[in-house]
Each structure stands twice: as structure tokens, then as C-alpha cells.
Design a protein around this motif. Structure first.
Motif, PDB file in Angstrom:
ATOM      1  N   GLY A  57      -4.420  40.701 -30.779  1.00 35.92           N
ATOM      2  CA  GLY A  57      -4.116  42.352 -31.126  1.00 35.92           C
ATOM      3  C   GLY A  57      -2.673  42.961 -30.863  1.00 35.92           C
ATOM      4  O   GLY A  57      -2.112  42.700 -29.905  1.00 35.92           O
ATOM      5  N   SER A  58      -2.643  43.927 -31.464  1.00 38.28           N
ATOM      6  CA  SER A  58      -1.414  44.625 -31.658  1.00 38.28           C
ATOM      7  C   SER A  58      -1.768  46.457 -31.586  1.00 38.28           C
ATOM      8  O   SER A  58      -2.654  46.441 -32.288  1.00 38.28           O
ATOM      9  CB  SER A  58      -0.136  44.418 -32.446  1.00 38.28           C
ATOM     10  N   PRO A  59      -0.931  47.061 -31.064  1.00 43.65           N
ATOM     11  CA  PRO A  59       0.260  46.834 -30.043  1.00 43.65           C
ATOM     12  C   PRO A  59      -0.377  46.770 -28.782  1.00 43.65           C
ATOM     13  O   PRO A  59       0.283  46.310 -27.840  1.00 43.65           O
ATOM     14  CB  PRO A  59       0.854  48.085 -30.219  1.00 43.65           C
ATOM     15  N   ASN A  60      -1.610  47.113 -28.428  1.00 46.35           N
ATOM     16  CA  ASN A  60      -2.320  47.013 -27.077  1.00 46.35           C
ATOM     17  C   ASN A  60      -3.603  46.114 -26.912  1.00 46.35           C
ATOM     18  O   ASN A  60      -4.432  46.226 -27.361  1.00 46.35           O
ATOM     19  CB  ASN A  60      -2.954  48.415 -26.631  1.00 46.35           C
ATOM     20  N   PRO A  61      -3.072  44.785 -26.792  1.00 44.12           N
ATOM     21  CA  PRO A  61      -4.037  43.601 -26.914  1.00 44.12           C
ATOM     22  C   PRO A  61      -5.444  44.021 -25.812  1.00 44.12           C
ATOM     23  O   PRO A  61      -5.350  44.663 -24.799  1.00 44.12           O
ATOM     24  CB  PRO A  61      -3.488  42.339 -26.272  1.00 44.12           C
ATOM     25  N   SER A  62      -6.537  43.725 -26.398  1.00 44.06           N
ATOM     26  CA  SER A  62      -7.759  43.922 -25.468  1.00 44.06           C
ATOM     27  C   SER A  62      -8.704  42.792 -25.616  1.00 44.06           C
ATOM     28  O   SER A  62      -8.417  41.912 -26.541  1.00 44.06           O
ATOM     29  CB  SER A  62      -8.361  45.288 -26.165  1.00 44.06           C
ATOM     30  N   GLU A  63      -9.505  42.610 -24.499  1.00 42.85           N
ATOM     31  CA  GLU A  63     -10.470  41.489 -24.653  1.00 42.85           C
ATOM     32  C   GLU A  63     -11.403  41.527 -25.734  1.00 42.85           C
ATOM     33  O   GLU A  63     -11.804  42.692 -26.076  1.00 42.85           O
ATOM     34  CB  GLU A  63     -11.294  41.592 -23.411  1.00 42.85           C
ATOM     35  N   PHE A  64     -11.551  40.283 -26.392  1.00 43.69           N
ATOM     36  CA  PHE A  64     -12.418  40.137 -27.572  1.00 43.69           C
ATOM     37  C   PHE A  64     -13.905  40.172 -27.133  1.00 43.69           C
ATOM     38  O   PHE A  64     -14.061  38.990 -25.977  1.00 43.69           O
ATOM     39  CB  PHE A  64     -11.839  39.244 -28.700  1.00 43.69           C
ATOM     40  N   LEU A  65     -14.686  40.720 -27.774  1.00 35.12           N
ATOM     41  CA  LEU A  65     -16.268  40.509 -27.186  1.00 35.12           C
ATOM     42  C   LEU A  65     -17.036  39.569 -28.443  1.00 35.12           C
ATOM     43  O   LEU A  65     -17.967  39.208 -27.918  1.00 35.12           O
ATOM     44  CB  LEU A  65     -16.798  41.758 -26.960  1.00 35.12           C
ATOM     45  N   CYS A  66     -16.697  40.076 -29.775  1.00 35.53           N
ATOM     46  CA  CYS A  66     -17.585  39.421 -30.863  1.00 35.53           C
ATOM     47  C   CYS A  66     -16.560  39.031 -32.241  1.00 35.53           C
ATOM     48  O   CYS A  66     -15.552  39.784 -32.168  1.00 35.53           O
ATOM     49  CB  CYS A  66     -18.480  40.235 -31.098  1.00 35.53           C
ATOM     50  N   ILE A  67     -16.925  38.290 -33.001  1.00 32.20           N
ATOM     51  CA  ILE A  67     -16.211  38.010 -34.138  1.00 32.20           C
ATOM     52  C   ILE A  67     -17.267  37.734 -35.329  1.00 32.20           C
ATOM     53  O   ILE A  67     -18.330  36.981 -34.857  1.00 32.20           O
ATOM     54  CB  ILE A  67     -15.465  36.627 -34.137  1.00 32.20           C
ATOM     55  N   ALA A  68     -16.873  38.183 -36.484  1.00 33.63           N
ATOM     56  CA  ALA A  68     -17.760  37.709 -37.647  1.00 33.63           C
ATOM     57  C   ALA A  68     -16.716  37.461 -38.888  1.00 33.63           C
ATOM     58  O   ALA A  68     -15.895  38.054 -39.091  1.00 33.63           O
ATOM     59  CB  ALA A  68     -18.608  38.917 -38.020  1.00 33.63           C
ATOM     60  N   THR A  78     -13.252  41.596 -35.537  1.00 30.41           N
ATOM     61  CA  THR A  78     -13.497  41.401 -34.147  1.00 30.41           C
ATOM     62  C   THR A  78     -13.807  42.834 -33.461  1.00 30.41           C
ATOM     63  O   THR A  78     -13.572  43.979 -33.936  1.00 30.41           O
ATOM     64  CB  THR A  78     -12.244  40.906 -33.520  1.00 30.41           C
ATOM     65  N   GLY A  79     -14.844  42.613 -32.390  1.00 34.74           N
ATOM     66  CA  GLY A  79     -15.034  43.759 -31.602  1.00 34.74           C
ATOM     67  C   GLY A  79     -14.280  43.603 -30.337  1.00 34.74           C
ATOM     68  O   GLY A  79     -14.206  42.385 -29.782  1.00 34.74           O
TER      69      GLY A  79
END
Length: 122
Positions: A57-68, A78-79
Motif C-alpha cells: 500500500g502507498s503512501p501509508n502501508p497498513s495491515e491487510f485483513l482481507c482480499i477478493a 483489499t481491506g
């Protein structure tokens, strides 16, 4: 596709892994149990999987919780923990849209059709 709390999504090549999986199905039940025990102990029998691309993720990467997956695997959504859903293009690796509307982490995403995405948070 896999997502992680390390702020990355990875696209994996599964061709060799599927061959290994199909070979595993042809084994006897006792051989399958033996291999399952090894997998539980942390030994991956399907080491042929190769990471083809890493998305972040950009510009502030965050933990991914889900994908479709969307568009027959050409895109995905992504969520993440930062309350944002993101739309990605597989071929370019870029995030093309951010959906900022949740007040909590986006913990579920789903593709209804090629033009509609559902997101949910807790």
C-alpha cells in the motif's frame, strides 16, 4: 493471492503446487496422513510455489485483513486495518483507487459482479 499483517499482498504461482496437490490426492490414505503430520510440524510439501509479485500500500502501508479477486484475476480489492479498501491492478501492481468510508478496519470485501464491490468493517 495472500495478504498479511506485514503490509504486503503477494501473488503466487500455483501451477507446480497444483501438480503436487493432485499427486497427493492419488496417494493412499496412510501416506496422506503422514504428509499431513509433516505439514502441521511446519514442513511445506509444496515448496514449488513462487511469489511472482509483491504489492504494498502507498503512501501509508497498513495491515491487510482481507482480499477478493475481480475481473477474472486482473484486479483485486483489499481491506485493511487503516479503515480503507483499495482497488489494485495485477498487471501494473498499482493501487488505482482507495475507498475511504469506514470508521473501523475493513475486515471483509467481496465482488458482487465486475462493477460492484461490498466492504464491511467491525
Amino acid at each position: 493471492l495472500t495478504g498479511s499483517v506485514d503490509t504486503t499482498v503477494k501473488l503466487w504461482s500455483t501451477t507446480q503446487a497444483m501438480v503436487a496437490f493432485n499427486d497427493e490426492l492419488e496417494k493412499s490414505e496412510s501416506q496422506q496422513r503422514e504428509n499431513s503430520a509433516r505439514l502441521v510440524q511446519g514442513q511445506c510439501a509444496y515448496s514449488e510455489m513462487v511469489c511472482e509479485r509483491t504489492f504494498q500500500g502507498s503512501p501509508n502501508p497498513s495491515e491487510f485483513l482481507c482480499i477478493a479477486c475481480l475481473e477474472r484475476g486482473k484486479a483485486f480489492v483489499t481491506g485493511s486495518k487503516d479503515c480503507v479498501a483499495r482497488l489494485w491492478i495485477v498487471a501494473t501492481g498499482e493501487c488505482v483507487r482507495e475507498f475511504i468510508s469506514h470508521s473501523g478496519p475493513v475486515s471483509s470485501v467481496a465482488a458482487v459482479n465486475q462493477a460492484t464491490i461490498l466492504t464491511g468493517s467491525h
